[in-house]
Scaffold this motif. Structure first.
Motif, short mmCIF file in Angstrom:
data_model
loop_
_atom_site.label_atom_id
_atom_site.label_comp_id
_atom_site.label_asym_id
_atom_site.label_seq_id
_atom_site.Cartn_x
_atom_site.Cartn_y
_atom_site.Cartn_z
N LEU B 177 57.91 48.08 58.43
CA LEU B 177 58.80 47.25 57.62
C LEU B 177 58.53 45.75 57.81
N GLN B 178 58.12 45.37 59.03
CA GLN B 178 57.76 43.97 59.26
C GLN B 178 56.63 43.56 58.33
N ASP B 179 55.60 44.43 58.25
CA ASP B 179 54.46 44.12 57.37
C ASP B 179 54.89 44.08 55.91
N GLU B 180 55.77 45.03 55.54
CA GLU B 180 56.22 45.05 54.15
C GLU B 180 57.04 43.81 53.83
N LEU B 181 57.83 43.37 54.80
CA LEU B 181 58.63 42.17 54.58
C LEU B 181 57.73 40.97 54.34
N PRO B 230 48.69 36.17 55.26
CA PRO B 230 49.60 37.19 55.78
C PRO B 230 49.07 37.81 57.07
N ARG B 231 49.93 37.97 58.02
CA ARG B 231 49.50 38.38 59.36
C ARG B 231 49.10 39.84 59.44
N TYR B 232 49.53 40.66 58.42
CA TYR B 232 49.14 42.07 58.47
C TYR B 232 47.70 42.26 58.00
N SER B 233 47.10 41.16 57.47
CA SER B 233 45.73 41.30 56.95
C SER B 233 44.71 41.28 58.10
#
Lengths: 273, 257
Positions: B177-181, B230-233
Motif C-alpha cells: 500500500l505504501q508503494d500504491e500510495l 518514485p521510490r518504488y521504481s
C-alpha cells in the motif's frame, strides 16, 4: 468440518469422525431426533401418571383435531390474533418513532426518560383494572394492554440504539463535511436499524403475554379464555390445543422477524471467514 | 497550489486527575506545493491531535490552522482525511462508501453521471474494480483501507491528511500500500500530510520528515529526503542516503523515549 493437523507432542493421530460430530453435521436429522425423543419421553411419563395430570400425545392430537373440526380453535385464534396484531403494530410504530426521537434529541430524552422509566417499571398487570375502568371489558382494553406491554421494550431498545451510534463513524462523516442532518441519515439511522429488530423481538414476546393474560383474566375470549376454561374444567387434552397454537404463533413471528431482519440488514451476514 | 499553515498551535487536554496535559505547544509549520510531508514521533507526542486540528475536527486552544491564509473553522471540502481505523459505513456497499466522499462534499445525495464515473474510476485506481457491490466486512483489512483511500481521493483533495493509515495492517500489505500510495500521489497532485510512528515508512514516503518530541509536542528536527521519486521504481530502502537519514532521525527520536 476440517481435520486439524495436530502437532502437539504425545497426542495420537485421530482417525474418523465421532458420532456426535456426524449427527451435529446434519441439523435436520438432529431436529427430528429431538422431536422423537421428546414425544417418547412424554408418552412414557403419561403412561405412568393419571391422564388428568398429563394426557398422552395421541389424546392431545385427537383433541386438537376435534377442536379444529368444530371451528372453536380457529375462532379463538382469530379472536386472539387481531387485537394482538393491532396492539403490536401500534406499539412497534410508536415505540420506534419515539425511540428514535428520544435517542437523537437529547433534551427530549432528558425530559421524558424519567416518566418512561417509571411507567416501564410498573408491572403491566397492574394496569389491567384501570384499563377496564377506562375502556370497558372488550377488545379495546385488550389492544391497549398489548400496546402497553410491547411499546416500552421497543421504545427503550431503539432509543439506546440511536444513542449509541458509533462516535468514530460520526467523526468520519464530519471530516468529509457532513452536516448534522446528513450525519443523521448516513450514520445514526442505519446504526439504529438492528436495534429496531432487537426491540421487536422482545416486543412480540411481551405482546403475546399481554394478549393471553388479558383474555385469560378479564375479557374471556380467544385462546386465553380456552386456557382458563379447559384448565378449570381439567380437560387437559383440550388444554394443550391452544398451547400448540400459541407456540406455533410465537415461532412463526420469530421466524418472520428474523427473515425481515436478514432482508433489511444485508450488511450483517455472509461474513467471509 | 494550496498552502496549509499551522500558526502557534497550542492544545491541552484535561486528564482524569484534573490536571492539564499540554499535547501541542507553539507548533508552527507550513506545507503545500504538492509535497509529501510526514510527521513522525513517539505515541503521545500530539501528532494525531495535530492532524485532527488540520482536518477541522477539533479547535485549537490557541493559534490557528490556515488554508491559503484563511483561518480554518471546520472540515474543508478541499481536504480529505484517511483514518487508521478506516471508518467505512458497514451498511453501505463499497461503491456507496466511496460515493459518500462526494456526497458530503457537495451536500447532494444524488450524484451526477460524471460524479459516478469518478467514483468508478477511483475504485479502479485503487485496484477495486469489480468490488462495487461488496460490503466492507467482505473485504480484507488492506482492501478496506484501499476503499478508505478511494473515498478520500474521489474528492480530488488539494490536501490529503493521513492518520497512520497503514498502522493496523500486516507488514506485506503495508509495503504494497505504501508503494500504491506513492504511485497515486504521483498522479493526483495533492499535498500530503501523513502521520506515522514508523520511521522507515516516514523516510520511504516523504519529501520532508518532521520529527516531533513529546510532551509538550513540538518540532525537534526537520529532514529533507532527497532520494528521487518514485521510490518504488528502485530499492530506495537499500540506498546509503536512506540509512544515513534513518540513523539521524533515530538518534533524535531515541532521546524522546
Amino acid at each position: 468440518m476440517t481435520d486439524t493437523t495436530n502437532l502437539l507432542p504425545g497426542t495420537p493421530p485421530k482417525n474418523g469422525k465421532s458420532i456426535a460430530a456426524a449427527i451435529g453435521g446434519n441439523q435436520y436429522l438432529l431436529g427430528t431426533l429431538s422431536v422423537i425423543v421428546f414425544l417418547a419421553i412424554w408418552q412414557v411419563v403419561s403412561m405412568n401418571v393419571p391422564p388428568i395430570i398429563l394426557p398422552a400425545p395421541a389424546a392431545v392430537f385427537t383433541a386438537f383435531i376435534g377442536l379444529t373440526a368444530t371451528g372453536e380453535l380457529v375462532r379463538a385464534t382469530l379472536q386472539t390474533i387481531w387485537p394482538f396484531a393491532v396492539g403490536l403494530v401500534v406499539a412497534f410504530v410508536v415505540g420506534t418513532v419515539l425511540g428514535l426521537v428520544l435517542g437523537i434529541f437529547r433534551p427530549a430524552a432528558r425530559v421524558l426518560d424519567p416518566y418512561i422509566f417509571v411507567f416501564w417499571s410498573i408491572p403491566n398487570i397492574a394496569w389491567l383494572p384501570l384499563f377496564i375502568a377506562w375502556f370497558g371489558v372488550g377488545n379495546l382494553t385488550l389492544i391497549v394492554f398489548v400496546f402497553v406491554s410491547a411499546v416500552f421494550p421497543q421504545l427503550l431498545t431503539v432509543e439506546s440504539g440511536a444513542k449509541e451510534a458509533d462516535s468514530f463513524l460520526v467523526e468520519v462523516a464530519r471530516s468529509l463535511g457532513g452536516t448534522k442532518r446528513e450525519i443523521l441519515h448516513i450514520v445514526v439511522l442505519p446504526s439504529a436499524l438492528p436495534y429496531i429488530f432487537a426491540g421487536l423481538r422482545i416486543a412480540v414476546g411481551r405482546a403475546l403475554v399481554g394478549i393471553i393474560v388479558g383474555q385469560l383474566l378479564i375479557v374471556a375470549t380467544g385462546i386465553g379464555y380456552m386456557f382458563q376454561f379447559y384448565g378449570e374444567t381439567l380437560s387437559l387434552a383440550k388444554y394443550f390445543a391452544p398451547l400448540i397454537v400459541i407456540a406455533a404463533l410465537a415461532v412463526l413471528l420469530n421466524r418472520g422477524v428474523n427473515w425481515a431482519e436478514r432482508a433489511l440488514i444485508p450488511w450483517k451476514q455472509h461474513a467471509f471467514v | 497550489m494550496p498552502e496549509l499553515e499551522f500558526v502557534n498551535l497550542r492544545k491541552s487536554y484535561r486528564s482524569p486527575s484534573g490536571e492539564d496535559l499540554l499535547a501541542l505547544a507553539d507548533f508552527s509549520i507550513k506545507l503545500g506545493g504538492g509535497r509529501f510531508v510526514t510527521v513522525v514521533g513517539p505515541s503521545g507526542c500530539g501528532k494525531t491531535t495535530l492532524l485532527r486540528m488540520a482536518a477541522g475536527l477539533i479547535p485549537a486552544d490557541h493559534g490557528e490552522v490556515r488554508l491559503d491564509g484563511a483561518a480554518l473553522t471546520g472540515p474543508s471540502p478541499r481536504m480529505s482525511m484517511v483514518f487508521q481505523a478506516i471508518g467505512l459505513m458497514p451498511w453501505k456497499t463499497i461503491e456507496a462508501n466511496v460515493a459518500l466522499g462526494i456526497q458530503l462534499q457537495v451536500h447532494r445525495p444524488k450524484l451526477t453521471a460524471a460524479e459516478m464515473d469518478r467514483v468508478h474510476a477511483t475504485l479502479a485506481l485503487v485496484g477495486l474494480k469489480g468490488f462495487e457491490r461488496y460490503y466492507p466486512h467482505q473485504l480484507s483489512g488492506g482492501m478496506q483501507q484501499r476503499v478508505g483511500l478511494a473515498r478520500a481521493l474521489v474528492r480530488q483533495p488539494e490536501i490529503l491528511l493521513m492518520d497512520e493509515p497503514f498502522g493496523a495492517l500486516d507488514a506485506q500489505t503495508r509495503a504494497v500500500l505504501q508503494d500504491e500510495l506513492l504511485s497515486l500521489w504521483g498522479r493526483v497532485n495533492s499535498t500530503v500530510l501523513f502521520i506515522t510512528h514508523d520511521l522507515d515508512e516516514a523516510i520511504y514516503l516523504s519529501d520532508t520528515v518532521v520529527i516531533m518530541g513529546r510532551r509538550p509536542g513540538r518540532i525537534k528536527l526537520v529532514l529533507e529526503v532527497k532520494l528521487p521519486q518514485p521510490r518504488y521504481s528502485y530499492d530506495a530502502r537499500a540506498e546509503a542516503e536512506f540509512a544515513r537519514l534513518r540513523s539521524i532521525a533515530w538518534q533524535s527520536i531515541k532521546e524522546e523515549l
